[in-house]
Write a protein that holds these residues in place. Structure first.
Motif, PDB file in Angstrom:
ATOM      1  N   GLY A 297       0.787  -1.224   0.000  1.00  0.00           N
ATOM      2  CA  GLY A 297       0.000   0.000   0.000  1.00  0.00           C
ATOM      3  C   GLY A 297       0.819   1.275   0.000  1.00  0.00           C
ATOM      4  O   GLY A 297       0.274   2.362   0.200  1.00  0.00           O
ATOM      5  N   ARG A 298       2.094   1.199  -0.221  1.00  0.00           N
ATOM      6  CA  ARG A 298       2.931   2.404  -0.348  1.00  0.00           C
ATOM      7  C   ARG A 298       4.068   2.094  -1.308  1.00  0.00           C
ATOM      8  O   ARG A 298       4.591   0.986  -1.374  1.00  0.00           O
ATOM      9  N   TYR A 299       4.457   3.085  -2.104  1.00  0.00           N
ATOM     10  CA  TYR A 299       5.463   2.881  -3.136  1.00  0.00           C
ATOM     11  C   TYR A 299       6.884   2.927  -2.599  1.00  0.00           C
ATOM     12  O   TYR A 299       7.782   2.286  -3.142  1.00  0.00           O
ATOM     13  N   TRP A 300       7.095   3.692  -1.545  1.00  0.00           N
ATOM     14  CA  TRP A 300       8.452   3.845  -1.006  1.00  0.00           C
ATOM     15  C   TRP A 300       8.355   4.111   0.482  1.00  0.00           C
ATOM     16  O   TRP A 300       7.630   5.005   0.920  1.00  0.00           O
ATOM     17  N   GLY A 301       9.113   3.325   1.267  1.00  0.00           N
ATOM     18  CA  GLY A 301       9.056   3.509   2.709  1.00  0.00           C
ATOM     19  C   GLY A 301      10.418   3.518   3.367  1.00  0.00           C
ATOM     20  O   GLY A 301      10.525   3.411   4.580  1.00  0.00           O
ATOM     21  N   TRP A 302      11.487   3.646   2.566  1.00  0.00           N
ATOM     22  CA  TRP A 302      12.860   3.633   3.067  1.00  0.00           C
ATOM     23  C   TRP A 302      13.144   2.376   3.889  1.00  0.00           C
ATOM     24  O   TRP A 302      13.855   2.430   4.897  1.00  0.00           O
ATOM     25  N   ASP A 303      12.586   1.267   3.451  1.00  0.00           N
ATOM     26  CA  ASP A 303      12.969  -0.038   3.968  1.00  0.00           C
ATOM     27  C   ASP A 303      14.457  -0.244   3.668  1.00  0.00           C
ATOM     28  O   ASP A 303      14.976   0.309   2.690  1.00  0.00           O
ATOM     29  N   PRO A 304      15.204  -0.986   4.520  1.00  0.00           N
ATOM     30  CA  PRO A 304      16.649  -1.154   4.263  1.00  0.00           C
ATOM     31  C   PRO A 304      16.974  -1.607   2.842  1.00  0.00           C
ATOM     32  O   PRO A 304      17.934  -1.124   2.237  1.00  0.00           O
ATOM     33  N   LYS A 305      16.194  -2.531   2.303  1.00  0.00           N
ATOM     34  CA  LYS A 305      16.445  -2.999   0.940  1.00  0.00           C
ATOM     35  C   LYS A 305      16.229  -1.876  -0.065  1.00  0.00           C
ATOM     36  O   LYS A 305      17.026  -1.694  -1.003  1.00  0.00           O
ATOM     37  N   GLU A 306      15.166  -1.109   0.120  1.00  0.00           N
ATOM     38  CA  GLU A 306      14.893   0.015  -0.781  1.00  0.00           C
ATOM     39  C   GLU A 306      15.986   1.072  -0.663  1.00  0.00           C
ATOM     40  O   GLU A 306      16.436   1.642  -1.676  1.00  0.00           O
ATOM     41  N   THR A 307      16.408   1.329   0.568  1.00  0.00           N
ATOM     42  CA  THR A 307      17.425   2.355   0.792  1.00  0.00           C
ATOM     43  C   THR A 307      18.735   1.995   0.100  1.00  0.00           C
ATOM     44  O   THR A 307      19.339   2.832  -0.594  1.00  0.00           O
ATOM     45  N   TRP A 308      19.165   0.737   0.248  1.00  0.00           N
ATOM     46  CA  TRP A 308      20.435   0.344  -0.344  1.00  0.00           C
ATOM     47  C   TRP A 308      20.341   0.175  -1.854  1.00  0.00           C
ATOM     48  O   TRP A 308      21.340   0.357  -2.567  1.00  0.00           O
ATOM     49  N   ALA A 309      19.158  -0.152  -2.350  1.00  0.00           N
ATOM     50  CA  ALA A 309      18.972  -0.158  -3.802  1.00  0.00           C
ATOM     51  C   ALA A 309      19.151   1.252  -4.356  1.00  0.00           C
ATOM     52  O   ALA A 309      19.773   1.457  -5.412  1.00  0.00           O
ATOM     53  N   PHE A 310      18.628   2.235  -3.627  1.00  0.00           N
ATOM     54  CA  PHE A 310      18.778   3.627  -4.054  1.00  0.00           C
ATOM     55  C   PHE A 310      20.230   4.086  -3.924  1.00  0.00           C
ATOM     56  O   PHE A 310      20.752   4.804  -4.804  1.00  0.00           O
ATOM     57  N   ILE A 311      20.900   3.671  -2.828  1.00  0.00           N
ATOM     58  CA  ILE A 311      22.314   4.026  -2.660  1.00  0.00           C
ATOM     59  C   ILE A 311      23.146   3.443  -3.806  1.00  0.00           C
ATOM     60  O   ILE A 311      24.042   4.105  -4.345  1.00  0.00           O
TER      61      ILE A 311
END
Length: 364
Positions: A297-311
């Motif tokens: 229900g949300r596109y981006w939540g700064w989950d660790p996996k999402e954060t490191w994918a962005f890094i």
């Protein structure tokens, strides 16, 4: 046939397929091991080649019309084409030829190299069959946990290598580090990361699994090839700089470095590989965000996996920007490329094993 009997039969079939998959993965490791030793034999026989020992002489300017290199061999004289001369990208740099390859121009070394590639193809085919058997055993894409990701990742990495060879690219020097890494990857998979066949958690039941994870695997495989190119560039550039300043590298370093492509070629190779796959990595992150919107229900939540994918995305963006900036070409850009790949590895291994988040549903 009752429903219970049908269920029991299906379970037994899936377990049998899982066992077949395990057997095929171990068989692939055995063939990769043979390829590993054969690649080493190619390098060993290449080190005895007079082409390898005289390659440094080709770095000096030659007059037009000078014939190809002539090498005396047992039973006659072999004439080998002079390696193609390439120009380093840095302003005012010297001209350096590409090395003849791991075989060093030695016929027996070249034979071992061809055998090594053939063994790699056989191992790849067996491993691919193992991945497919795993997929049939779980009745889904084999990307639900780290074990499945690892065996698929190594298969795709070898696929990238073999496709480059089929396209006549000068990448056979990549064979030894690639097969070494694949063996380490599969060894880690079957000993530490192994997970029995099981169904996915509800969050993963989506067609986005096929889109997001498949592109992530492909990007990782290509990023790996680019990282090896950047690492080899650093070694070869140091070797060329030492020669240019009058230094005398050791015998082992000379034997290996003279057979690799020129630093300019390695730099260009790494840049082109990373630049080609960067848009796909961007799409991978976008696809993951869309999947997160459907699942959580949300596109981006700064989950660790999402954060490191962005890094990781930022690191590769910095590399491409640095590579396009005159003052940051060469070694500085190569360091950034290696840091970016380290971010990718941490995003996969570090986050999955040591960090808890929404992506921790599958364990290892």
């Amino acid at each position: 046939m009752t429903l219970a009997t049908a269920t029991t039969l299906a379970t037994a079939t899936n377990e049998h397929l899982a066992n077949i998959s395990n057997t095929l993965i171990y068989s692939a490791m055995a063939v990769y091991t043979l390829a590993f030793f054969t690649y080493i034999a190619e390098w060993i026989f290449g080190s005895r080649s007079k082409v390898g020992r005289t390659a440094a002489a080709l770095t000096s300017p030659r007059k037009a019309g000078v014939p190809a290199v002539t090498v005396k061999q047992a039973g006659g004289t072999a004439v080998l084409d002079r390696p193609q001369v390439v120009t380093r990208s840095a302003a005012g740099a010297r001209d350096v030829p590409d090395g003849p390859g791991a075989h060093g121009g030695d016929e027996q070394g070249d034979l071992y190299g061809r055998i090594a590639v053939s063994l790699t193809v056989v191992a790849w085919a067996v491993e691919t069959a193992g991945v497919l058997a795993r997929a049939l055993s779980v009745e889904r894409a084999p990307w639900g946990n780290m074990y499945e990701f690892n065996i698929t990742f190594s298969t795709v990495a070898v696929t990238v290598y073999l496709v480059m060879l089929a396209l006549k690219k000068n990448v056979r020097w990549l064979g030894l580090p690639l097969v070494t890494t694949v063996l380490l990857d599969l060894g880690l998979a079957v000993t530490v990361l192994y997970t029995a066949s099981d169904q996915l958690v509800p969050a993963l039941h989506s067609y986005w699994l096929y889109i997001h994870v498949s592109t992530a695997i492909l990007c990782g495989a290509v990023f790996y090839v680019g990282a090896v190119g950047a690492l080899m560039y650093l070694f070869k550039d140091s070797y060329e700089n030492k020669l240019a300043t009058g230094g005398k590298p050791g015998r082992f370093a000379t034997s290996v470095m003279e057979r690799l492509p020129a630093s300019a070629s390695l730099d260009k190779f790494s840049y082109r590989v990373n630049a080609a796959v960067f848009p796909l990595w961007t799409f991978t992150i976008i696809a993951g965000a869309i999947w997160a919107g459907d699942a959580w229900g949300r596109y981006w939540g700064w989950d660790p996996k999402e954060t490191w994918a962005f890094i990781t995305w930022v690191a590769y963006a910095c590399y491409l920007h640095a590579r396009a900036t005159a003052g940051w070409k060469g070694r500085k850009a190569a360091y950034i490329a290696l840091i970016a790949f380290a971010c990718f590895l941490f995003n996969y291994y570090g986050v999955n094993i040591f960090v808890t988040g929404k992506h921790s549903y599958a364990g290892v």
